[in-house]
Design an enzyme around this catalytic site. Structure first.
Site, PDB file in Angstrom:
ATOM      1  N   CYS A   1       0.842  -1.190   0.000  1.00 59.29           N
ATOM      2  CA  CYS A   1       0.000   0.000   0.000  1.00 59.29           C
ATOM      3  C   CYS A   1       0.878   1.241   0.000  1.00 59.29           C
ATOM      4  O   CYS A   1       2.100   1.153   0.114  1.00 59.29           O
ATOM      5  CB  CYS A   1      -0.952   0.012   1.194  1.00 59.29           C
ATOM      6  SG  CYS A   1      -0.114   0.248   2.777  1.00 59.29           S
TER       7      CYS A   1
ATOM      8  N   CYS B   1       3.390   1.743   2.799  1.00 55.86           N
ATOM      9  CA  CYS B   1       4.666   1.038   2.668  1.00 55.86           C
ATOM     10  C   CYS B   1       5.682   1.908   1.938  1.00 55.86           C
ATOM     11  O   CYS B   1       6.849   2.014   2.343  1.00 55.86           O
ATOM     12  CB  CYS B   1       4.482  -0.268   1.894  1.00 55.86           C
ATOM     13  SG  CYS B   1       3.328  -1.437   2.629  1.00 55.86           S
TER      14      CYS B   1
ATOM     15  N   ASP C   1       7.706  30.560 -30.782  1.00 55.94           N
ATOM     16  CA  ASP C   1       8.731  31.164 -31.631  1.00 55.94           C
ATOM     17  C   ASP C   1       8.311  30.881 -33.070  1.00 55.94           C
ATOM     18  O   ASP C   1       7.646  29.872 -33.327  1.00 55.94           O
ATOM     19  CB  ASP C   1      10.086  30.532 -31.325  1.00 55.94           C
ATOM     20  CG  ASP C   1      11.162  31.015 -32.270  1.00 55.94           C
ATOM     21  OD1 ASP C   1      11.275  32.234 -32.457  1.00 55.94           O
ATOM     22  OD2 ASP C   1      11.873  30.163 -32.835  1.00 55.94           O
TER      23      ASP C   1
ATOM     24  N   ASP D   1      12.801  26.131 -30.056  1.00 56.69           N
ATOM     25  CA  ASP D   1      13.646  25.054 -30.570  1.00 56.69           C
ATOM     26  C   ASP D   1      14.527  24.418 -29.504  1.00 56.69           C
ATOM     27  O   ASP D   1      15.282  23.501 -29.798  1.00 56.69           O
ATOM     28  CB  ASP D   1      14.494  25.541 -31.748  1.00 56.69           C
ATOM     29  CG  ASP D   1      15.450  26.667 -31.362  1.00 56.69           C
ATOM     30  OD1 ASP D   1      15.639  26.893 -30.150  1.00 56.69           O
ATOM     31  OD2 ASP D   1      16.006  27.304 -32.270  1.00 56.69           O
TER      32      ASP D   1
ATOM     33  N   ASP E   1      16.215  29.496 -27.847  1.00 55.25           N
ATOM     34  CA  ASP E   1      15.164  30.068 -27.011  1.00 55.25           C
ATOM     35  C   ASP E   1      15.255  29.605 -25.565  1.00 55.25           C
ATOM     36  O   ASP E   1      14.273  29.677 -24.824  1.00 55.25           O
ATOM     37  CB  ASP E   1      13.791  29.692 -27.580  1.00 55.25           C
ATOM     38  CG  ASP E   1      13.584  30.250 -28.973  1.00 55.25           C
ATOM     39  OD1 ASP E   1      13.840  31.445 -29.172  1.00 55.25           O
ATOM     40  OD2 ASP E   1      13.170  29.485 -29.859  1.00 55.25           O
TER      41      ASP E   1
END
Length: 711
Positions: free
Chosen positions: A12, A15, A416, A606, A610
């Protein structure tokens, strides 16, 4: 150093939280994340202060098993994820559930008096004892370990509930009172059945990476001085030459040395149409060769190869925890102790209101077994696993779960222009012959000169076939390029200052007003041909803008290009918000200004030029192509350079986060409703167990629905 390894035995979310807390407490551990859904841990540590042995010992001290990893190696990722989705554990869970059900069904029939014979109660006791102390023994062992550590988990709830029902029934058997053996056996059977369905569903959710791993080639034809030899992919080294025949997979990233073909790159880009590849083109390992025979030079292997980097990135995305998942972890830390306390209060509440000990105990058992921290623990990671795996199959890499939370808030997408919304390469739009020249002949002569130059507009002439040959090709600094063709001097220069007639000047004016650039081809220094060129929008750009608008997302275009060019492109794409003639710092400022206005901004660029804007935006989407993509840049990386992929990424991220919210909502609501109903006595322990099992399975199944809907 960073290491990933599997932890087995977690049942669970509690744990996972327990293991994570224990790892973080170890000296030298910088970060630790334990993923219940993946049954995995990711630990970054200082080798001078601790070691993998100590890290493993910490996990073992918590009562779990670990698997020794190979550090930072693509093969380990393959082995690890193959192990996650293997069927061994699922089959074992199914066998346990089947065995438990085979005995629990007759136990239930006896308890309901549908099977009534001499000694039936004693038989029921034996059947139940076999169930809870054989296939259900793990619950009790884990409960003892959890109590010793003063950190009870889900197994403690199940163990205390079933043992209480069994003990009360034994007392009833010995004193002639009521028995509830079927309660203990059916609870165990339902929870084991739930474990099976949960495990099966969880592995389906985790199978995205496995599908990626299976895409890689297994063997390659290496070319040596003695001919061809078949080798394992792991034996290839950078610089090897490899022969790839029709229909075969490209073994590793490389560059084509000879031959031409079409390659199915769908496993990288998500696009089904094959793409043409020839000498000097780059190819990606795992993609499928078409009908041509090619020889490639291996340029990347192992961890550096594109497929390995993709797998690593998706793996890390699935391991990292988003803020909402950390919230669920905080709830899980206190969930089981709170349920145990609540069950004790319910028991005494029923006793003090005049109910019998047995009746009060059965209500408390219902409270114990109906509670489900598993659903909380599975809500986020299973959705992230499915979402990131599906995204990777479509050529979209999501860096981590936190990105999904960012993406669902995005209301402004900034693009861009060059290379993102447009092809980034000039294309011939129109041509105009002057002074009676043959337009096609002059165009071929110009293409011949440009084929030998590095002039920026040379790409526009790339597709033009020519029978001429050129010599003495040289650049005209700041003007163009010139060369000799068939004894004539052919120059390609800017077209503004040429002595042409009025009709030609009108044509130039018209083309430039449309945002196109005009160049002139001179034959022996006299104008012969005017050519209009432009960077054209990508195929999916206009449709992508329209889809974003339908989603209520504002679209903005930024570019360093001239205003007239930018406005022409924006007009064609349906973009109203455009800023032109901007330097990189101007783009950064524009993004920051939008965020100051309260907009949630995604920037699509890109991934290289940028970078400042990508970093500043709330969500950075790096767009590229195939093996050239800057995989380390951006919150989301697109392996195909189409703006449509940015839209797909946004839609999938929003869909995945919506699923996370649905999962968490139902997990919380389930417990908020189920616990009071159980405490009221209106829920039998057996029904409570079935509901508990169903709650965690339903969360995983809801996550799997992400795959069923198209992006």
């Amino acid at each position: 150093m960073k290491a990933n390894f599997k932890i087995s035995g977690m049942h669970c979310a509690s744990c996972a939280v327990r293991n994570e807390d224990a790892l973080k407490a170890l000296a030298g551990v910088k970060t630790a994340m334990v993923n219940f859904a993946l049954q995995s841990a990711s630990v970054e540590f200082d080798e001078n202060q601790t070691s993998m042995e100590k890290i493993h010992d910490v996990i073992r001290e918590q009562g779990y098993k670990v698997e020794m990893p190979e550090m930072n190696h693509a093969d380990h990722d393959a082995h690890h994820h193959s192990d996650i989705v293997s069927g061994d554990e699922t089959r074992a869970a199914l066998r346990k559930a089947q065995f438990a059900l085979a005995l629990a069904v007759p136990s239930m029939l006896i308890g309901m008096n549908l099977l009534n014979f001499s000694g039936s109660v004693a038989v029921n006791a034996v059947l139940t004892a076999i169930v809870i102390f054989s296939v259900g023994l793990g619950f009790h062992r884990n409960m003892i370990a959890e109590i010793k550590r003063l950190s009870p988990g889900m197994d403690s709830l199940v163990s205390i509930g079933t043992l209480s029902a069994f003990a009360v029934s034994i007392y009833g058997l010995l004193t002639g009172g009521a028995t509830y053996f079927e309660t203990a056996s059916v609870i165990t059977a339902f929870i084991l059945l739930g474990d099976y369905f949960e495990d099966k569903s969880r592995k389906s959710a985790a199978s995205g990476i496995q599908r990626l791993l299976e895409l890689g080639a297994k063997k390659a034809r290496r070319i040596t001085a003695h001919g061809e030899e078949e080798v394992e992919i792991s034996e290839l080294r950078v610089g090897d030459n490899v022969l790839v025949k029709p229909g075969e997979k490209i073994p590793q990233d490389g560059k084509i040395l000879s031959g031409s073909t079409e390659i199915d790159e769908s496993m990288i880009t998500g696009e089904s149409m094959p793409v043409a590849r020839a000498v000097d083109d780059l190819v990606v390992g795992g993609t499928v060769n078409g009908e041509g025979v090619i020889t490639i030079l291996v340029t990347k292997t192992g961890d550096e190869a594109t497929l390995a980097r993709i797998v690593k990135m998706v793996s890390e995305a699935q391991m990292t925890k988003s803020p909402v998942e950390k919230l669920a972890d905080r709830v899980s830390r206190i969930f089981v102790p709170a349920v145990l306390s609540f069950a004790v209060l319910v028991f005494f509440g029923w006793v003090f209101t005049g109910h019998s000990f047995t009746e009060s105990l059965l209500v408390a058992v219902s409270v114990l077994v109906v509670a489900c921290p598993c659903a909380l623990g599975l809500a986020t990671p299973t959705a992230v696993m499915v979402g990131t795996g599906l995204a990777a199959e479509h050529g979209i890499l999501i860096r981590n779960g936190a990105v999904l939370e960012k993406a669902h808030k995005i209301d402004t997408m900034v693009f861009d222009k060059t290379g993102t919304l447009t092809e980034g390469k000039p294309k011939i739009i129109a041509k105009y012959a002057v002074f009676g020249n043959d337009a096609e002949a002059v165009l071929q002569m110009a293409a011949t000169v440009e084929s030998l130059s590095e002039h920026p507009i040379a790409w526009a002439f790339k597709q033009i076939k020519t029978s001429y040959s050129a010599s003495d090709v040289r650049a005209l600094t700041g003007k163009g390029v010139v060369g000799k063709v068939s004894g004539k001097t052919v120059a390609i220069v800017a077209g503004h200052n040429q002595e042409v007639d009025a009709a030609a000047k009108n044509w130039i004016s018209k083309e430039e007003s449309g945002g196109h650039a005009v160049i002139a081809v001179l034959i022996d220094e006299k104008p012969a041909l005017l050519i209009s060129i432009a960077d054209t929008p990508k195929e999916s750009a206009a449709e992508s803008v329209l889809k974003l608008k339908r989603l209520g997302v504002r679209v903005v275009m930024l570019t360093g290009d001239r205003k007239i060019v930018a406005e022409s492109i924006a007009r064609n794409l349906g973009i109203e918000n455009v800023l032109s003639e901007m330097k990189p710092e101007g783009k950064l400022e524009a993004v920051q200004n939008l965020e100051r206005e309260g907009r949630h901004v995604a920037f699509v660029g890109d991934g290289v030029n940028d970078a400042p804007s990508l970093a500043a935006a709330e969500l950075g989407i790096a767009i590229g192509t195939g093996s050239d993509v800057a995989i380390e840049t951006g919150d989301i990386v697109l392996l195909k350079g189409e703006p449509s992929k940015a839209v797909e990424a946004l839609i999938l991220a929003k869909k995945t986060f919506r699923t996370i919210k649905q999962n968490l909502f139902w997990a919380f609501v389930y417990n908020l409703v189920a616990l009071p109903v159980a405490a009221s006595g209106k829920l039998s322990p057996m029904i409570a167990a079935a509901l508990m099992a169903f709650s965690s399975v339903s969360v995983v199944m809801n996550s799997l629905l992400i795959r069923r809907n198209k992006i």
